[in-house]
Structure formats: C-alpha cells, structure tokens
Design a protein around this motif. Structure first.
Motif, PDB file in Angstrom:
ATOM      1  N   ALA A  24       0.812  -1.214   0.000  1.00 54.39           N
ATOM      2  CA  ALA A  24       0.000   0.000   0.000  1.00 54.39           C
ATOM      3  C   ALA A  24       0.845   1.263   0.000  1.00 54.39           C
ATOM      4  N   VAL A  25       2.106   1.169   0.381  1.00 56.09           N
ATOM      5  CA  VAL A  25       2.962   2.339   0.421  1.00 56.09           C
ATOM      6  C   VAL A  25       3.396   2.762  -0.979  1.00 56.09           C
ATOM      7  N   GLY A  26       3.479   1.814  -1.896  1.00 60.40           N
ATOM      8  CA  GLY A  26       3.933   2.113  -3.255  1.00 60.40           C
ATOM      9  C   GLY A  26       2.927   2.968  -4.008  1.00 60.40           C
ATOM     10  N   TYR A  27       3.420   3.889  -4.809  1.00 58.43           N
ATOM     11  CA  TYR A  27       2.545   4.783  -5.555  1.00 58.43           C
ATOM     12  C   TYR A  27       1.716   4.039  -6.596  1.00 58.43           C
ATOM     13  N   SER A  28       2.247   2.965  -7.142  1.00 57.49           N
ATOM     14  CA  SER A  28       1.553   2.259  -8.209  1.00 57.49           C
ATOM     15  C   SER A  28       0.303   1.544  -7.720  1.00 57.49           C
ATOM     16  N   SER A  29       0.174   1.299  -6.424  1.00 60.71           N
ATOM     17  CA  SER A  29      -0.999   0.594  -5.921  1.00 60.71           C
ATOM     18  C   SER A  29      -2.119   1.550  -5.529  1.00 60.71           C
ATOM     19  N   MET A  30      -1.876   2.830  -5.608  1.00 62.59           N
ATOM     20  CA  MET A  30      -2.901   3.803  -5.232  1.00 62.59           C
ATOM     21  C   MET A  30      -3.878   3.990  -6.382  1.00 62.59           C
ATOM     22  N   PRO A  31      -5.184   4.115  -6.049  1.00 64.93           N
ATOM     23  CA  PRO A  31      -6.159   4.372  -7.105  1.00 64.93           C
ATOM     24  C   PRO A  31      -5.840   5.666  -7.848  1.00 64.93           C
ATOM     25  N   VAL A  32      -5.955   5.623  -9.149  1.00 66.91           N
ATOM     26  CA  VAL A  32      -5.654   6.785  -9.972  1.00 66.91           C
ATOM     27  C   VAL A  32      -6.914   7.598 -10.220  1.00 66.91           C
ATOM     28  N   ASP A  33      -7.970   6.944 -10.662  1.00 63.11           N
ATOM     29  CA  ASP A  33      -9.197   7.636 -11.017  1.00 63.11           C
ATOM     30  C   ASP A  33     -10.337   7.187 -10.118  1.00 63.11           C
ATOM     31  N   CYS A  34     -10.745   8.069  -9.223  1.00 66.78           N
ATOM     32  CA  CYS A  34     -11.873   7.798  -8.337  1.00 66.78           C
ATOM     33  C   CYS A  34     -12.889   8.936  -8.474  1.00 66.78           C
ATOM     34  N   CYS A  35     -14.131   8.617  -8.197  1.00 69.83           N
ATOM     35  CA  CYS A  35     -15.203   9.610  -8.236  1.00 69.83           C
ATOM     36  C   CYS A  35     -15.731   9.830  -6.824  1.00 69.83           C
ATOM     37  N   CYS A  58     -11.299   2.287  -5.333  1.00 73.62           N
ATOM     38  CA  CYS A  58     -12.063   3.494  -4.999  1.00 73.62           C
ATOM     39  C   CYS A  58     -13.219   3.151  -4.066  1.00 73.62           C
ATOM     40  N   ALA A  59     -13.576   4.109  -3.223  1.00 78.29           N
ATOM     41  CA  ALA A  59     -14.675   3.904  -2.273  1.00 78.29           C
ATOM     42  C   ALA A  59     -16.020   3.801  -2.995  1.00 78.29           C
ATOM     43  N   LYS A  60     -16.201   4.588  -4.049  1.00 77.12           N
ATOM     44  CA  LYS A  60     -17.449   4.577  -4.808  1.00 77.12           C
ATOM     45  C   LYS A  60     -17.163   4.085  -6.221  1.00 77.12           C
ATOM     46  N   GLU A  61     -17.909   3.071  -6.647  1.00 73.47           N
ATOM     47  CA  GLU A  61     -17.719   2.549  -7.996  1.00 73.47           C
ATOM     48  C   GLU A  61     -18.553   3.358  -8.976  1.00 73.47           C
ATOM     49  N   GLY A  62     -18.026   3.524 -10.168  1.00 77.64           N
ATOM     50  CA  GLY A  62     -18.752   4.274 -11.177  1.00 77.64           C
ATOM     51  C   GLY A  62     -18.038   4.238 -12.511  1.00 77.64           C
ATOM     52  N   PHE A  63     -18.483   5.135 -13.384  1.00 81.19           N
ATOM     53  CA  PHE A  63     -17.888   5.286 -14.709  1.00 81.19           C
ATOM     54  C   PHE A  63     -17.278   6.678 -14.821  1.00 81.19           C
ATOM     55  N   ILE A  64     -16.173   6.772 -15.534  1.00 76.76           N
ATOM     56  CA  ILE A  64     -15.562   8.058 -15.845  1.00 76.76           C
ATOM     57  C   ILE A  64     -15.651   8.244 -17.345  1.00 76.76           C
ATOM     58  N   VAL A  65     -16.360   9.287 -17.746  1.00 79.99           N
ATOM     59  CA  VAL A  65     -16.522   9.610 -19.162  1.00 79.99           C
ATOM     60  C   VAL A  65     -15.524  10.698 -19.518  1.00 79.99           C
ATOM     61  N   GLN A  66     -14.743  10.435 -20.561  1.00 80.31           N
ATOM     62  CA  GLN A  66     -13.809  11.425 -21.104  1.00 80.31           C
ATOM     63  C   GLN A  66     -14.497  12.051 -22.309  1.00 80.31           C
ATOM     64  N   THR A  67     -14.686  13.375 -22.288  1.00 77.11           N
ATOM     65  CA  THR A  67     -15.345  14.033 -23.407  1.00 77.11           C
ATOM     66  C   THR A  67     -14.326  14.380 -24.485  1.00 77.11           C
ATOM     67  N   VAL A  68     -14.820  14.727 -25.656  1.00 75.65           N
ATOM     68  CA  VAL A  68     -13.918  15.094 -26.757  1.00 75.65           C
ATOM     69  C   VAL A  68     -13.156  16.370 -26.440  1.00 75.65           C
ATOM     70  N   ARG A  69     -13.652  17.174 -25.512  1.00 76.65           N
ATOM     71  CA  ARG A  69     -12.959  18.410 -25.099  1.00 76.65           C
ATOM     72  C   ARG A  69     -12.008  18.183 -23.926  1.00 76.65           C
ATOM     73  N   GLY A  70     -11.891  16.943 -23.465  1.00 74.85           N
ATOM     74  CA  GLY A  70     -10.935  16.642 -22.415  1.00 74.85           C
ATOM     75  C   GLY A  70     -11.480  16.658 -20.995  1.00 74.85           C
ATOM     76  N   TYR A  75     -20.077   9.191 -13.423  1.00 69.56           N
ATOM     77  CA  TYR A  75     -21.458   8.701 -13.392  1.00 69.56           C
ATOM     78  C   TYR A  75     -21.517   7.473 -12.500  1.00 69.56           C
ATOM     79  N   SER A  76     -22.638   7.313 -11.813  1.00 66.72           N
ATOM     80  CA  SER A  76     -22.846   6.145 -10.966  1.00 66.72           C
ATOM     81  C   SER A  76     -22.850   4.879 -11.811  1.00 66.72           C
ATOM     82  N   GLN A  77     -22.416   3.776 -11.235  1.00 63.37           N
ATOM     83  CA  GLN A  77     -22.381   2.514 -11.975  1.00 63.37           C
ATOM     84  C   GLN A  77     -23.779   1.991 -12.262  1.00 63.37           C
ATOM     85  N   THR A  78     -24.800   2.573 -11.623  1.00 59.12           N
ATOM     86  CA  THR A  78     -26.172   2.140 -11.864  1.00 59.12           C
ATOM     87  C   THR A  78     -26.947   3.126 -12.735  1.00 59.12           C
TER      88      THR A  78
END
Length: 99
Positions: A24-35, A58-70, A75-78
């Motif tokens: 858990a101390v290593g940076y690579s094991s940390m969540p990158v994208d959480c909502c 991540c504590a909350k599961e969901g979707f991350i949408v990347q738009t064409v503008r970056g 969004y919730s997984q449900t």
C-alpha cells in the motif's frame, strides 16, 4: 561505545538496503481515477470520447466519461445512460465507430 556505533551503523545500512515495504505504500498501488460525486446529465454520444470504470480500490464505484474536449465526468455505476454508453463503446460489437 564502539559496539553501539557498530550496531547503529549496521542498522542504518540494513534500513538503506532493505527495499521491503508494504504494498500500500507504493505509488503504483494507489487508485488513480476515483469519483466522489456523480452527474446525472446525459451527454450526446458525439461528445463522448471514451468511458471507463473507476479503479477497484475506490470507495465509490462508477464510470468516468472522457469528453472530446478533455473533461472527465463521473457517473454512478447504476446510471442507465452510463451503463448503455459503456456497453456501446466497450463491447466487442459496439467498439468500432464512436461518433
């Protein structure tokens, strides 16, 4: 006195040379994208570049949408719209054309 310095020196060398550490101390094991909050606004599919699930750590599961503008929108997984977009863009049948 010499024995104390020797013990401290060996301790210092062993600390410096030891690369064992909890995973858990290593940076690579940390969540990158959480909502932390979720949107309920539907986007036009033309504005969606990609969609991905949040990291399993991540504590909350969901979707991350990347738009064409970056922008990144969570969004919730449900949320039906996000589930539908994920199936269209990430299923083998729907992963061809994104416009």
């Amino acid at each position: 006195m010499k024995s104390i310095l020797l013990v401290l020196g060996l301790l210092l060398v062993s600390i410096c040379c030891c690369n064992a550490r909890p995973k858990a101390v290593g940076y690579s094991s940390m969540p990158v994208d959480c909502c932390f909050s979720f949107s309920s606004l539907r986007l036009s599919l033309k504005r969606v570049k990609s969609i991905s699930r949040t990291h399993s750590g991540c504590a909350k599961e969901g979707f991350i949408v990347q738009t064409v503008r970056g922008r990144q929108i969570c969004y919730s997984q449900t949320f039906p719209w996000a589930v539908s977009v994920d199936m269209k863009l990430n299923s083998p049948e729907g992963s061809g054309h994104q416009s």
